[in-house]
Design a protein around this motif. Sequence first.
Motif, PDB file in Angstrom:
ATOM      1  N   PRO A 291     -13.570  60.299  71.189  1.00 18.44           N
ATOM      2  CA  PRO A 291     -12.994  58.762  71.114  1.00 18.44           C
ATOM      3  C   PRO A 291     -11.849  58.878  71.827  1.00 18.44           C
ATOM      4  O   PRO A 291     -11.304  59.860  71.948  1.00 18.44           O
ATOM      5  CB  PRO A 291     -12.775  58.208  69.256  1.00 18.44           C
ATOM      6  N   ASP A 292     -11.378  57.569  72.302  1.00 19.84           N
ATOM      7  CA  ASP A 292     -10.249  57.767  73.070  1.00 19.84           C
ATOM      8  C   ASP A 292      -8.855  57.764  72.008  1.00 19.84           C
ATOM      9  O   ASP A 292      -8.772  56.759  71.367  1.00 19.84           O
ATOM     10  CB  ASP A 292     -10.250  56.314  74.072  1.00 19.84           C
ATOM     11  N   PRO A 293      -8.018  58.639  72.247  1.00 16.21           N
ATOM     12  CA  PRO A 293      -7.003  58.838  71.408  1.00 16.21           C
ATOM     13  C   PRO A 293      -5.935  57.848  71.634  1.00 16.21           C
ATOM     14  O   PRO A 293      -5.199  57.295  70.733  1.00 16.21           O
ATOM     15  CB  PRO A 293      -6.298  60.292  71.866  1.00 16.21           C
ATOM     16  N   ALA A 294      -5.608  57.238  72.827  1.00 12.40           N
ATOM     17  CA  ALA A 294      -4.749  56.325  72.941  1.00 12.40           C
ATOM     18  C   ALA A 294      -4.988  54.830  72.440  1.00 12.40           C
ATOM     19  O   ALA A 294      -4.328  54.412  71.844  1.00 12.40           O
ATOM     20  CB  ALA A 294      -4.332  56.179  74.545  1.00 12.40           C
ATOM     21  N   LYS A 295      -6.506  54.530  72.530  1.00 14.61           N
ATOM     22  CA  LYS A 295      -6.751  53.385  72.054  1.00 14.61           C
ATOM     23  C   LYS A 295      -6.543  53.420  70.386  1.00 14.61           C
ATOM     24  O   LYS A 295      -6.398  52.464  69.820  1.00 14.61           O
ATOM     25  CB  LYS A 295      -8.339  53.239  72.065  1.00 14.61           C
ATOM     26  N   GLU A 296      -6.997  54.677  69.981  1.00 18.25           N
ATOM     27  CA  GLU A 296      -6.955  54.864  68.573  1.00 18.25           C
ATOM     28  C   GLU A 296      -5.417  54.694  67.986  1.00 18.25           C
ATOM     29  O   GLU A 296      -5.235  53.892  66.861  1.00 18.25           O
ATOM     30  CB  GLU A 296      -7.463  56.111  67.963  1.00 18.25           C
ATOM     31  N   ALA A 297      -4.398  55.083  68.708  1.00 15.16           N
ATOM     32  CA  ALA A 297      -2.944  55.288  68.323  1.00 15.16           C
ATOM     33  C   ALA A 297      -2.638  53.801  68.502  1.00 15.16           C
ATOM     34  O   ALA A 297      -1.827  53.381  67.461  1.00 15.16           O
ATOM     35  CB  ALA A 297      -2.309  56.013  69.152  1.00 15.16           C
ATOM     36  N   ALA A 298      -3.093  53.040  69.418  1.00 16.79           N
ATOM     37  CA  ALA A 298      -2.820  51.635  69.508  1.00 16.79           C
ATOM     38  C   ALA A 298      -3.302  50.685  68.601  1.00 16.79           C
ATOM     39  O   ALA A 298      -2.700  49.777  67.873  1.00 16.79           O
ATOM     40  CB  ALA A 298      -3.136  51.004  70.734  1.00 16.79           C
ATOM     41  N   MET A 299      -4.349  51.209  68.008  1.00 12.14           N
ATOM     42  CA  MET A 299      -5.094  50.233  66.930  1.00 12.14           C
ATOM     43  C   MET A 299      -4.459  50.774  65.575  1.00 12.14           C
ATOM     44  O   MET A 299      -4.164  49.571  64.869  1.00 12.14           O
ATOM     45  CB  MET A 299      -6.549  50.653  67.016  1.00 12.14           C
ATOM     46  N   LYS A 300      -4.097  51.986  65.629  1.00 14.61           N
ATOM     47  CA  LYS A 300      -3.578  52.174  64.101  1.00 14.61           C
ATOM     48  C   LYS A 300      -1.929  51.587  64.077  1.00 14.61           C
ATOM     49  O   LYS A 300      -1.552  51.143  62.973  1.00 14.61           O
ATOM     50  CB  LYS A 300      -3.244  53.603  64.264  1.00 14.61           C
ATOM     51  N   ALA A 301      -1.252  51.474  65.289  1.00 17.92           N
ATOM     52  CA  ALA A 301       0.029  50.664  65.266  1.00 17.92           C
ATOM     53  C   ALA A 301      -0.131  49.179  65.117  1.00 17.92           C
ATOM     54  O   ALA A 301       0.638  48.470  64.395  1.00 17.92           O
ATOM     55  CB  ALA A 301       0.457  50.776  66.637  1.00 17.92           C
ATOM     56  N   LEU A 302      -1.310  48.731  65.682  1.00 18.64           N
ATOM     57  CA  LEU A 302      -1.431  47.252  65.442  1.00 18.64           C
ATOM     58  C   LEU A 302      -1.814  46.858  63.755  1.00 18.64           C
ATOM     59  O   LEU A 302      -1.319  45.982  63.275  1.00 18.64           O
ATOM     60  CB  LEU A 302      -2.444  46.651  66.350  1.00 18.64           C
ATOM     61  N   ALA A 303      -2.574  47.875  63.406  1.00 16.99           N
ATOM     62  CA  ALA A 303      -2.734  47.760  62.040  1.00 16.99           C
ATOM     63  C   ALA A 303      -1.684  47.860  60.990  1.00 16.99           C
ATOM     64  O   ALA A 303      -1.486  47.170  59.939  1.00 16.99           O
ATOM     65  CB  ALA A 303      -4.028  48.611  61.479  1.00 16.99           C
ATOM     66  N   ILE A 304      -0.835  48.796  61.263  1.00 20.80           N
ATOM     67  CA  ILE A 304       0.361  49.024  60.254  1.00 20.80           C
ATOM     68  C   ILE A 304       1.285  47.713  60.630  1.00 20.80           C
ATOM     69  O   ILE A 304       1.750  47.264  59.605  1.00 20.80           O
ATOM     70  CB  ILE A 304       0.909  50.139  60.771  1.00 20.80           C
ATOM     71  N   ARG A 305       1.343  47.263  61.848  1.00 21.54           N
ATOM     72  CA  ARG A 305       2.342  45.968  62.103  1.00 21.54           C
ATOM     73  C   ARG A 305       1.918  44.860  61.414  1.00 21.54           C
ATOM     74  O   ARG A 305       2.676  44.102  60.695  1.00 21.54           O
ATOM     75  CB  ARG A 305       2.161  45.941  63.346  1.00 21.54           C
ATOM     76  N   ASP A 306       0.493  44.546  61.367  1.00 20.54           N
ATOM     77  CA  ASP A 306      -0.029  43.342  60.753  1.00 20.54           C
ATOM     78  C   ASP A 306      -0.354  43.758  59.213  1.00 20.54           C
ATOM     79  O   ASP A 306      -0.879  42.531  58.683  1.00 20.54           O
ATOM     80  CB  ASP A 306      -1.248  42.838  61.558  1.00 20.54           C
ATOM     81  N   ALA A 307      -0.120  44.626  58.829  1.00 12.74           N
ATOM     82  CA  ALA A 307      -0.466  44.763  57.251  1.00 12.74           C
ATOM     83  C   ALA A 307       0.552  44.254  56.439  1.00 12.74           C
ATOM     84  O   ALA A 307       1.586  44.171  56.872  1.00 12.74           O
ATOM     85  CB  ALA A 307      -0.460  46.276  57.014  1.00 12.74           C
ATOM     86  N   PRO A 308       0.053  43.827  55.593  1.00 14.11           N
ATOM     87  CA  PRO A 308       1.100  42.965  54.609  1.00 14.11           C
ATOM     88  C   PRO A 308       1.915  43.903  53.913  1.00 14.11           C
ATOM     89  O   PRO A 308       1.764  45.221  53.478  1.00 14.11           O
ATOM     90  CB  PRO A 308       0.233  42.464  53.267  1.00 14.11           C
ATOM     91  N   LYS A 309       3.392  43.635  54.041  1.00 16.78           N
ATOM     92  CA  LYS A 309       4.346  44.381  53.320  1.00 16.78           C
ATOM     93  C   LYS A 309       4.722  44.081  51.981  1.00 16.78           C
ATOM     94  O   LYS A 309       4.452  43.221  51.394  1.00 16.78           O
ATOM     95  CB  LYS A 309       5.812  44.027  54.326  1.00 16.78           C
ATOM     96  N   GLU A 310       5.360  45.183  51.483  1.00 20.13           N
ATOM     97  CA  GLU A 310       5.572  45.093  50.173  1.00 20.13           C
ATOM     98  C   GLU A 310       6.760  44.545  49.926  1.00 20.13           C
ATOM     99  O   GLU A 310       7.786  44.511  50.734  1.00 20.13           O
ATOM    100  CB  GLU A 310       5.943  46.491  49.493  1.00 20.13           C
ATOM    101  N   ALA A 311       7.006  43.657  48.776  1.00 27.64           N
ATOM    102  CA  ALA A 311       8.127  42.901  48.480  1.00 27.64           C
ATOM    103  C   ALA A 311       9.258  43.615  47.909  1.00 27.64           C
ATOM    104  O   ALA A 311       9.081  44.662  47.214  1.00 27.64           O
ATOM    105  CB  ALA A 311       7.806  41.580  47.435  1.00 27.64           C
ATOM    106  N   THR A 312      10.471  43.458  48.377  1.00 23.76           N
ATOM    107  CA  THR A 312      11.704  44.435  47.981  1.00 23.76           C
ATOM    108  C   THR A 312      12.688  43.190  47.321  1.00 23.76           C
ATOM    109  O   THR A 312      12.441  41.965  47.551  1.00 23.76           O
ATOM    110  CB  THR A 312      12.439  45.075  49.034  1.00 23.76           C
ATOM    111  N   ALA A 313      13.602  43.852  46.440  1.00 27.01           N
ATOM    112  CA  ALA A 313      14.673  42.865  45.932  1.00 27.01           C
ATOM    113  C   ALA A 313      15.414  42.027  46.861  1.00 27.01           C
ATOM    114  O   ALA A 313      15.768  40.751  46.505  1.00 27.01           O
ATOM    115  CB  ALA A 313      15.553  43.667  45.102  1.00 27.01           C
ATOM    116  N   GLN A 314      15.571  42.485  48.224  1.00 27.54           N
ATOM    117  CA  GLN A 314      16.244  41.636  49.196  1.00 27.54           C
ATOM    118  C   GLN A 314      15.508  40.381  49.458  1.00 27.54           C
ATOM    119  O   GLN A 314      16.263  39.367  49.929  1.00 27.54           O
ATOM    120  CB  GLN A 314      16.583  42.489  50.296  1.00 27.54           C
TER     121      GLN A 314
END
Length: 191
Positions: free
Chosen positions: A23-46
């Motif tokens: 598999p293309d490592p650059a594409k995999e890294a880009a896809m992981k970054a997009l997945a982390i960015r778009d993943a729902p964030k945990e709510a904090t007290a702030q």
Amino acid sequence: MSLTLLLGLAASPALAAGGGDKPDPAKEAAMKALAIRDAPKEATAQDYVKEAPKAGYCAGIADAAADARFAWQKEQLAALERDVEARIAKLEAKRAEYEDWLRRRNEFLAKADAGVVALYAKMRPDAAAPQLATMPEDAAAAILTKLNARAASAILAEMESARAAGLARKMSDLGRKAAERTSEPKKDERS
């Protein structure tokens, strides 16, 4: 986009390109970054706290803070001024003490000087001559100038001639310097 959809899209071009073993490592890294960015964030007290912007708070108290700072600086300057005035008072007291001490010392020296002169005035010339001959030249000349002329000449006549000549020269130098000091016009103290 969901994570499974992204992973599916990432896998399909790799399969279409030849079912590749690599598999293309650059594409995999880009896809992981997009997945982390778009993943729902945990709510904090702030996330639940609503506060006014900090810049608005600072701007709101700027005048009060400046006034407080100026008041503090004014207090500090007043304290320093009091300290300086106390030190000046101490220095003035010391100066007065030293002036008093110097006045008493000069009075004592004048009395002692007058006493010594009176002592030599009452001595016989043959007894005073050897004592004045052994004194420092300045002191002996000062004593001789304060004696009356008859007593001074009698004492000088009893001394050896070289010492008497040296004392007479010193006495005339002292007399000339005293005359110069009294004849000098006083300078204006304001200039």
